[in-house]
Design a protein around this motif. Structure first.
Motif, PDB file in Angstrom:
ATOM      1  N   GLY A  18      93.025 -30.362 -40.047  1.00  0.00           N
ATOM      2  CA  GLY A  18      92.750 -30.549 -38.629  1.00  0.00           C
ATOM      3  C   GLY A  18      93.914 -31.105 -37.846  1.00  0.00           C
ATOM      4  N   THR A  19      94.981 -31.533 -38.545  1.00  0.00           N
ATOM      5  CA  THR A  19      96.163 -32.037 -37.852  1.00  0.00           C
ATOM      6  C   THR A  19      96.867 -30.886 -37.143  1.00  0.00           C
ATOM      7  OG1 THR A  19      96.464 -33.766 -39.508  1.00  0.00           O
ATOM      8  CG2 THR A  19      98.363 -33.239 -38.126  1.00  0.00           C
ATOM      9  N   THR A  20      97.275 -31.099 -35.919  1.00  0.00           N
ATOM     10  CA  THR A  20      97.961 -30.051 -35.158  1.00  0.00           C
ATOM     11  C   THR A  20      99.316 -30.548 -34.673  1.00  0.00           C
ATOM     12  OG1 THR A  20      96.948 -30.742 -33.063  1.00  0.00           O
ATOM     13  CG2 THR A  20      95.760 -29.089 -34.373  1.00  0.00           C
ATOM     14  N   SER A  21     100.148 -29.594 -34.295  1.00  0.00           N
ATOM     15  CA  SER A  21     101.439 -29.919 -33.685  1.00  0.00           C
ATOM     16  C   SER A  21     101.640 -28.999 -32.496  1.00  0.00           C
ATOM     17  CB  SER A  21     102.582 -29.758 -34.695  1.00  0.00           C
ATOM     18  OG  SER A  21     102.828 -28.391 -34.949  1.00  0.00           O
ATOM     19  N   ASP A  22     102.659 -29.276 -31.718  1.00  0.00           N
ATOM     20  CA  ASP A  22     102.918 -28.469 -30.524  1.00  0.00           C
ATOM     21  C   ASP A  22     103.437 -27.081 -30.874  1.00  0.00           C
ATOM     22  OD1 ASP A  22     102.122 -30.526 -28.881  1.00  0.00           O
ATOM     23  OD2 ASP A  22     104.160 -31.313 -28.634  1.00  0.00           O
ATOM     24  N   THR A  23     103.984 -26.899 -32.074  1.00  0.00           N
ATOM     25  CA  THR A  23     104.546 -25.610 -32.464  1.00  0.00           C
ATOM     26  C   THR A  23     103.936 -25.182 -33.790  1.00  0.00           C
ATOM     27  OG1 THR A  23     106.439 -26.782 -33.453  1.00  0.00           O
ATOM     28  CG2 THR A  23     106.716 -25.914 -31.230  1.00  0.00           C
ATOM     29  N   VAL A  50     106.313 -21.038 -31.225  1.00  0.00           N
ATOM     30  CA  VAL A  50     107.420 -21.070 -32.182  1.00  0.00           C
ATOM     31  C   VAL A  50     108.459 -22.066 -31.694  1.00  0.00           C
ATOM     32  CG1 VAL A  50     109.145 -19.694 -33.410  1.00  0.00           C
ATOM     33  CG2 VAL A  50     106.997 -18.631 -32.671  1.00  0.00           C
ATOM     34  N   ALA A  51     108.794 -23.023 -32.532  1.00  0.00           N
ATOM     35  CA  ALA A  51     109.787 -24.036 -32.151  1.00  0.00           C
ATOM     36  C   ALA A  51     111.158 -23.415 -31.964  1.00  0.00           C
ATOM     37  CB  ALA A  51     109.852 -25.115 -33.230  1.00  0.00           C
ATOM     38  N   GLY A  52     111.998 -24.067 -31.175  1.00  0.00           N
ATOM     39  CA  GLY A  52     113.392 -23.680 -31.133  1.00  0.00           C
ATOM     40  C   GLY A  52     113.999 -23.814 -32.520  1.00  0.00           C
ATOM     41  N   GLY A  53     114.677 -22.774 -32.986  1.00  0.00           N
ATOM     42  CA  GLY A  53     115.191 -22.764 -34.347  1.00  0.00           C
ATOM     43  C   GLY A  53     114.160 -22.315 -35.367  1.00  0.00           C
ATOM     44  N   GLY A  54     113.046 -21.746 -34.899  1.00  0.00           N
ATOM     45  CA  GLY A  54     111.997 -21.282 -35.798  1.00  0.00           C
ATOM     46  C   GLY A  54     111.874 -19.770 -35.798  1.00  0.00           C
ATOM     47  N   ASP A  74     114.565 -22.278 -22.147  1.00  0.00           N
ATOM     48  CA  ASP A  74     115.706 -22.060 -23.036  1.00  0.00           C
ATOM     49  C   ASP A  74     115.308 -21.430 -24.367  1.00  0.00           C
ATOM     50  OD1 ASP A  74     118.284 -22.620 -21.965  1.00  0.00           O
ATOM     51  OD2 ASP A  74     117.697 -24.720 -21.758  1.00  0.00           O
ATOM     52  N   ALA A  75     114.191 -20.697 -24.386  1.00  0.00           N
ATOM     53  CA  ALA A  75     113.869 -19.898 -25.571  1.00  0.00           C
ATOM     54  C   ALA A  75     114.802 -18.695 -25.620  1.00  0.00           C
ATOM     55  CB  ALA A  75     112.420 -19.437 -25.524  1.00  0.00           C
ATOM     56  N   ASP A 226     125.987 -18.103 -26.084  1.00  0.00           N
ATOM     57  CA  ASP A 226     125.661 -19.242 -25.215  1.00  0.00           C
ATOM     58  C   ASP A 226     126.856 -20.203 -25.249  1.00  0.00           C
ATOM     59  OD1 ASP A 226     124.682 -21.601 -24.050  1.00  0.00           O
ATOM     60  OD2 ASP A 226     122.660 -21.252 -24.819  1.00  0.00           O
ATOM     61  N   PRO A 227     127.483 -20.475 -24.101  1.00  0.00           N
ATOM     62  CA  PRO A 227     128.696 -21.289 -24.108  1.00  0.00           C
ATOM     63  C   PRO A 227     128.461 -22.788 -24.248  1.00  0.00           C
ATOM     64  CG  PRO A 227     128.152 -20.666 -21.861  1.00  0.00           C
ATOM     65  CD  PRO A 227     127.150 -19.976 -22.743  1.00  0.00           C
ATOM     66  N   ARG A 228     127.228 -23.237 -24.182  1.00  0.00           N
ATOM     67  CA  ARG A 228     126.974 -24.668 -24.250  1.00  0.00           C
ATOM     68  C   ARG A 228     127.342 -25.207 -25.632  1.00  0.00           C
ATOM     69  NH1 ARG A 228     120.973 -24.317 -21.706  1.00  0.00           N
ATOM     70  NH2 ARG A 228     121.027 -22.430 -23.002  1.00  0.00           N
ATOM     71  N   PRO A 229     127.980 -26.365 -25.686  1.00  0.00           N
ATOM     72  CA  PRO A 229     128.456 -26.875 -26.979  1.00  0.00           C
ATOM     73  C   PRO A 229     127.342 -27.273 -27.930  1.00  0.00           C
ATOM     74  CG  PRO A 229     128.833 -28.493 -25.231  1.00  0.00           C
ATOM     75  CD  PRO A 229     128.416 -27.233 -24.557  1.00  0.00           C
ATOM     76  N   ALA A 230     126.185 -27.658 -27.393  1.00  0.00           N
ATOM     77  CA  ALA A 230     125.062 -28.052 -28.245  1.00  0.00           C
ATOM     78  C   ALA A 230     124.159 -26.854 -28.508  1.00  0.00           C
ATOM     79  CB  ALA A 230     124.259 -29.168 -27.585  1.00  0.00           C
ATOM     80  N   TYR A 231     123.588 -26.809 -29.695  1.00  0.00           N
ATOM     81  CA  TYR A 231     122.612 -25.772 -30.050  1.00  0.00           C
ATOM     82  C   TYR A 231     121.389 -25.959 -29.169  1.00  0.00           C
ATOM     83  CZ  TYR A 231     119.645 -22.950 -33.219  1.00  0.00           C
ATOM     84  OH  TYR A 231     118.813 -22.005 -33.778  1.00  0.00           O
ATOM     85  N   THR A 232     121.113 -24.972 -28.313  1.00  0.00           N
ATOM     86  CA  THR A 232     120.072 -25.135 -27.301  1.00  0.00           C
ATOM     87  C   THR A 232     119.039 -24.024 -27.433  1.00  0.00           C
ATOM     88  OG1 THR A 232     121.683 -26.117 -25.785  1.00  0.00           O
ATOM     89  CG2 THR A 232     119.606 -25.355 -24.839  1.00  0.00           C
ATOM     90  N   CYS A 233     117.817 -24.397 -27.784  1.00  0.00           N
ATOM     91  CA  CYS A 233     116.724 -23.427 -27.896  1.00  0.00           C
ATOM     92  C   CYS A 233     115.402 -24.180 -27.830  1.00  0.00           C
ATOM     93  CB  CYS A 233     116.839 -22.638 -29.201  1.00  0.00           C
ATOM     94  SG  CYS A 233     115.703 -21.242 -29.289  1.00  0.00           S
ATOM     95  N   THR A 234     114.508 -23.732 -26.949  1.00  0.00           N
ATOM     96  CA  THR A 234     113.238 -24.419 -26.728  1.00  0.00           C
ATOM     97  C   THR A 234     112.068 -23.516 -27.138  1.00  0.00           C
ATOM     98  OG1 THR A 234     113.303 -23.673 -24.416  1.00  0.00           O
ATOM     99  CG2 THR A 234     114.160 -25.885 -24.897  1.00  0.00           C
ATOM    100  N   PRO A 235     110.834 -24.048 -27.171  1.00  0.00           N
ATOM    101  CA  PRO A 235     109.713 -23.294 -27.734  1.00  0.00           C
ATOM    102  C   PRO A 235     109.396 -21.977 -27.034  1.00  0.00           C
ATOM    103  CG  PRO A 235     109.184 -25.617 -27.681  1.00  0.00           C
ATOM    104  CD  PRO A 235     110.452 -25.456 -26.901  1.00  0.00           C
ATOM    105  N   LEU A 236     108.875 -21.066 -27.850  1.00  0.00           N
ATOM    106  CA  LEU A 236     108.483 -19.726 -27.427  1.00  0.00           C
ATOM    107  C   LEU A 236     106.990 -19.546 -27.692  1.00  0.00           C
ATOM    108  CD1 LEU A 236     109.362 -16.680 -26.741  1.00  0.00           C
ATOM    109  CD2 LEU A 236     109.452 -16.389 -29.227  1.00  0.00           C
ATOM    110  N   GLU A 237     106.254 -19.093 -26.680  1.00  0.00           N
ATOM    111  CA  GLU A 237     104.836 -18.786 -26.870  1.00  0.00           C
ATOM    112  C   GLU A 237     104.684 -17.308 -27.217  1.00  0.00           C
ATOM    113  OE1 GLU A 237     101.486 -20.198 -24.078  1.00  0.00           O
ATOM    114  OE2 GLU A 237     101.725 -18.053 -23.608  1.00  0.00           O
TER     115      GLU A 237
END
Length: 271
Positions: A18-23, A50-54, A74-75, A226-237
């Motif tokens: 029954g435990t859930t998470s956002d992704t 789906v989480a960023g990086g998932g 940022d998906a 993607d030119p941003r120096p940090a790995y940037t990816c947010t959740p996808l529905e």
């Protein structure tokens, strides 16, 4: 709770029910709290964030509609398609671009196989920021840029995630063709250079219709240019529901001579 014994480990595991998470996937999909307008919850067959990086994957029946939504802006949904039961027929990005005379995906675009058949059609698009040119990221490149491109590391490469998803369907690295990506745009300049145009912002979506029974692989990873120096990816529905495939009376069949031929090729094997 102690997990040093088999009994303790079992009790700990069962306590997580029954435990859930956002992704995560929602099972059954009909329990998704906000079905698309006009869709009966009972018709939902896939509901997942789906989480960023998932990554995720699913076999879908012909006629199923699949909606991808960039929740936070940022998906980047890298997509591969295969004909279910006949995986040697798969998405061909070069033919998708060449046959339809357009490298920029949008509503009305057809995603073609290497056999000249329509795997899926784009039936709605509120983003307009997609890419058919660059493919997905690789282990070597992500390791060079971010320090670690492994699938379970902090900056997973799309090709590594596709490898995991493909394995769930009996496919390997040799079965991974170039992919397309949604929600992070790239424009080709007159001199051949590439300009990264990024996303259209939170809430943008694209809806595909499966014109053949499909295996769908999705890797939600940072775009390779993607030119941003940090790995940037947010959740996808990801939502999919039962619907109907395109028929001869649909305007898409007659939108262009090339598209008409592709649909006729498809009808030959889906009658």
């Amino acid at each position: 709770m102690a997990t040093s014994t088999t009994y303790g480990a079992r009790e700990h595991a069962r306590a997580q029910e029954g435990t859930t998470s956002d992704t995560m996937p929602v099972l059954p999909a009909s329990d998704w709290p906000t079905p698309p307008d006009g869709v009966d919850p009972a018709d939902l067959v896939w509901a997942e964030t789906v989480a960023g990086g998932g990554y995720t994957h699913k076999a879908l029946a012909r006629g199923t509609e699949l909606r991808l939504t960039d929740l936070a802006g940022d998906a980047c949904a890298h997509l591969l398609l295969y004909v279910e039961g006949r995986p040697w027929e798969r998405l061909n990005v070069a033919d998708t671009v060449k046959v339809l005379w357009n490298a920029y995906l949008g509503e009305g675009h057809l995603l073609l196989s290497d056999q000249g058949r329509v795997l899926a059609s784009v039936v709605a698009d509120t983003s307009g920021r997609h890419d058919t040119v660059c493919g997905t990221s690789t282990l070597r490149r992500n390791t060079e840029r971010y320090g670690d491109g492994s699938p379970h590391g902090p900056a997973p490469a799309g090709r590594e995630l596709f490898t995991l998803a493909a394995a769930k369907h009996g496919l390997g690295r040799r079965d991974l063709p170039p992919s397309i990506s949604f929600f992070q745009g790239v424009e080709v300049e007159p001199d051949g250079g590439l300009t990264f145009t990024g996303s259209a912002g939170p809430g943008a979506s694209v809806t595909l219709r499966a014109e053949m029974p499909l295996v769908v692989l999705i890797a939600n990873t940072a775009h390779p240019v993607d030119p941003r120096p940090a790995y940037t990816c947010t959740p996808l529905e990801v939502l999919a529901w039962r619907a109907r495939p395109t028929g001869p009376d649909d305007p898409l069949w007659q939108a262009s001579p090339e598209g008409r031929r592709a649909f006729l090729n498809t009808a030959e094997v889906t009658r």
